[in-house]
Scaffold this motif. Structure first.
Motif, short mmCIF file in Angstrom:
data_model
loop_
_atom_site.label_atom_id
_atom_site.label_comp_id
_atom_site.label_asym_id
_atom_site.label_seq_id
_atom_site.Cartn_x
_atom_site.Cartn_y
_atom_site.Cartn_z
N LYS A 107 2.44 -0.62 2.53
CA LYS A 107 1.64 0.06 3.54
C LYS A 107 2.34 0.90 4.73
O LYS A 107 2.31 0.78 5.90
CB LYS A 107 0.34 -0.32 4.10
CG LYS A 107 -0.66 -0.81 2.96
CD LYS A 107 -1.56 -1.27 3.43
CE LYS A 107 -2.99 -1.64 2.61
NZ LYS A 107 -4.00 -1.90 3.26
N LEU A 114 1.05 7.29 2.47
CA LEU A 114 -0.07 7.72 3.37
C LEU A 114 -1.08 8.47 2.09
O LEU A 114 -2.26 8.42 2.18
CB LEU A 114 0.15 8.68 4.36
CG LEU A 114 0.77 8.05 5.60
CD1 LEU A 114 1.43 8.96 6.42
CD2 LEU A 114 -0.10 6.90 6.20
N TYR A 117 -2.98 5.88 -0.16
CA TYR A 117 -4.02 5.08 0.71
C TYR A 117 -5.21 6.17 1.25
O TYR A 117 -5.97 5.60 2.04
CB TYR A 117 -3.52 4.35 1.56
CG TYR A 117 -2.69 3.03 0.97
CD1 TYR A 117 -3.57 2.06 0.28
CD2 TYR A 117 -1.39 3.05 1.02
CE1 TYR A 117 -2.73 0.86 -0.29
CE2 TYR A 117 -0.66 2.07 0.27
CZ TYR A 117 -1.32 0.99 -0.28
OH TYR A 117 -0.65 -0.13 -0.99
N LYS A 119 -4.46 8.41 3.64
CA LYS A 119 -4.31 8.44 5.22
C LYS A 119 -3.45 9.73 5.45
O LYS A 119 -3.19 9.67 6.67
CB LYS A 119 -3.50 6.90 5.74
CG LYS A 119 -4.28 5.93 5.39
CD LYS A 119 -5.68 5.78 6.12
CE LYS A 119 -6.36 4.53 5.87
NZ LYS A 119 -7.55 4.36 6.61
N TYR A 120 -3.19 10.53 4.60
CA TYR A 120 -2.24 11.74 4.76
C TYR A 120 -3.05 12.87 5.52
O TYR A 120 -3.23 13.95 4.73
CB TYR A 120 -1.44 11.98 3.60
CG TYR A 120 -0.30 13.13 3.92
CD1 TYR A 120 0.69 12.89 4.78
CD2 TYR A 120 -0.41 14.38 3.54
CE1 TYR A 120 1.69 13.69 5.01
CE2 TYR A 120 0.67 15.26 3.67
CZ TYR A 120 1.57 15.06 4.58
OH TYR A 120 2.71 15.86 4.86
N ALA A 124 -7.71 11.09 9.82
CA ALA A 124 -7.70 9.37 8.99
C ALA A 124 -6.57 8.70 9.80
O ALA A 124 -7.10 7.67 10.14
CB ALA A 124 -7.40 9.63 7.35
N ILE A 125 -5.58 9.52 10.22
CA ILE A 125 -4.85 8.48 11.10
C ILE A 125 -5.09 8.25 12.53
O ILE A 125 -5.07 7.19 12.95
CB ILE A 125 -3.29 9.22 11.14
CG1 ILE A 125 -2.77 9.38 9.81
CG2 ILE A 125 -2.39 8.60 12.20
CD1 ILE A 125 -1.47 10.51 10.09
N GLN A 128 -7.60 5.48 12.16
CA GLN A 128 -6.69 4.16 11.76
C GLN A 128 -6.45 3.57 13.03
O GLN A 128 -6.70 2.58 13.34
CB GLN A 128 -5.85 4.31 10.91
CG GLN A 128 -4.79 3.21 10.54
CD GLN A 128 -5.41 2.28 9.66
OE1 GLN A 128 -6.29 2.84 8.84
NE2 GLN A 128 -4.95 1.05 9.86
N ASN A 133 -7.49 -1.64 11.29
CA ASN A 133 -7.79 -1.85 9.77
C ASN A 133 -7.14 -3.04 9.44
O ASN A 133 -5.92 -2.86 9.43
CB ASN A 133 -8.03 -0.63 8.96
CG ASN A 133 -8.72 -0.78 7.64
OD1 ASN A 133 -9.21 -2.03 7.54
ND2 ASN A 133 -8.62 -0.02 6.55
N TYR A 156 2.01 12.26 11.37
CA TYR A 156 1.74 13.29 10.07
C TYR A 156 2.96 13.94 9.96
O TYR A 156 3.32 14.11 8.99
CB TYR A 156 0.40 13.83 10.58
CG TYR A 156 0.01 15.07 9.53
CD1 TYR A 156 -0.47 14.69 8.29
CD2 TYR A 156 0.50 16.50 9.65
CE1 TYR A 156 -0.74 15.66 7.35
CE2 TYR A 156 0.28 17.29 8.70
CZ TYR A 156 -0.44 16.96 7.43
OH TYR A 156 -0.59 17.71 6.71
#
Length: 162
Positions: A107, A114, A117, A119-120, A124-125, A128, A133, A156
């Motif tokens: 991860k 990213l 999962y 998270k890109y 989402a970032i 997180q 998490n 990002y």
């Protein structure tokens, strides 16, 4: 190039603004000969006193202040990447140095991980970082919303460079 254009337009605005505050000077005429009333003499004195000033110190100060503000201004960005980098260095590098993950190796903060999962995405970032998490702690109580947004934008933008 845009910085030069903003400086030139700012200087033009300053000069125009200064012109709005400067009272034009009028040549003084010799007082008329003859008998005048005291009220007429007093009104002439106050009128000529306002005429005598051709440059207003307030206008000059305002013009220089506006010029300094335009010259030293930085563009407003949605995210401050320098602040994001500082927040990352202070809070995230213990586990995520170089975009890696020292706790869960797969991860990483690199783009392909990213994307894998989901998270890109800056949102989402932010989620997180705010809520945490798994083994990642939540930073919502430790960092302010602006710092979280800045670090999310930093991660990002850096994800495809790590």
């Amino acid at each position: 190039m845009s910085r030069v254009a903003s400086i030139v337009s700012g200087a033009a605005l300053v000069l125009f603004g200064a012109g709005c505050f400067v009272v034009p000077s009028m040549p003084r005429s010799a007082p008329e000969q003859g008998v005048r009333s005291v009220a007429a003499t007093e009104s002439t004195k106050s009128f000529t006193a306002t005429e005598s000033s051709s440059w207003s110190p307030l206008a000059i100060g305002a013009a220089f202040g506006l010029l300094a503000a335009v010259v030293t201004a930085q563009p407003v960005l949605a995210a401050d990447l320098e602040n994001g980098e500082a927040v990352f260095q202070g809070n995230c590098t213990a586990c995520h140095a170089g975009g890696n993950n020292s706790i869960v190796a797969e991860k990483k903060l690199k783009k392909d991980a990213l994307v894998t999962y989901g998270k890109y995405d800056v949102g989402a970032i932010i989620k997180q970082v705010t809520n945490g998490n798994g083994s990642m702690p939540a930073f919502g109580d430790k960092l302010g919303p602006d710092d979280i947004e800045d670090v999310a934008n930093y991660v990002y933008n850096k994800a495809d460079k790590w």
